[in-house]
Design a protein around this motif. Structure first.
Motif: not given
Length: 181
Positions: A1-13, A40-49
């Motif tokens: 399961x994955x999700x990305x949300x654009x947050x103004x400019x070139x930032x992605x949450x 096995x599992x691998x999970x991540x929450x991120x904010x990049x930009x």
């Protein structure tokens, strides 16, 4: 399961969750059965930009990467043996590992009239737990009214309760006038 949300400019949450399960068993004989299971599992929450601004003779550039990671791994090998009609042996070996990380990476550059100042910073916090275990259980039922269970379990726990790392770097270019004369 994955999700990305654009947050103004070139930032992605964003975030993602990955899980994997598997189990296999095999009858070796009428008295022996073996099982192998895995999770096995691998999970991540991120904010990049990135951000870039320019006004007059000044340019600003920023890059950021912030997030949380957590991982799980568990594997078990189990052997069941019928020793007699009223006596059973279960033996298992298992390993488990859990990792948690919080990270932040930031880079910024400011340029004014061809003079630049750069700053880079990163921080990481990691925590780990790992277990290795051997377990033997015996079930004995000499009569319909009496049942006994006994066994042995050896466990090696490895704790790494937290390692924090911080790095910073700064660079300044103080060239005045024209550098290409």
């Amino acid at each position: 399961i994955g999700q990305e949300i654009a947050n103004g400019g070139e930032y992605v949450v964003g975030y993602y969750f990955q899980d994997f399960n598997a189990k296999i068993n095999h009858r070796l004989t009428n008295k022996d059965r073996i099982y192998l299971s895995f999770y096995g599992s691998k999970d991540e929450f991120y904010n990049r930009g990135t951000d870039e601004l320019s006004f007059g003779d000044t340019q600003l550039s920023d890059e950021v990467d912030v997030g949380l990671n957590w991982n799980n791994f568990i594997s078990v090998l189990r052997w069941n043996r019928i020793l007699a009609s009223n006596l059973f042996l279960n033996t298992s070996v298992n390993i488990s590992r859990y990792n948690f990380e919080i990270f932040e990476r930031y880079e910024s550059t400011q340029t004014v009239n061809n003079n630049s100042i750069s700053l880079a910073e990163s921080s990481d916090y990691n925590s780990d737990i790992e277990d290795l275990a051997l377990k033997m259980d015996v079930d004995w039922q000499p009569t319909n009214d009496y049942q006994a269970k006994f066994g042995l379990k050896l466990v090696n726990h490895t704790f790494k309760p937290g390692v924090f790392q911080l790095q910073t770097a700064s660079q300044t270019d103080t060239t005045f006038g024209q550098s290409d004369i």
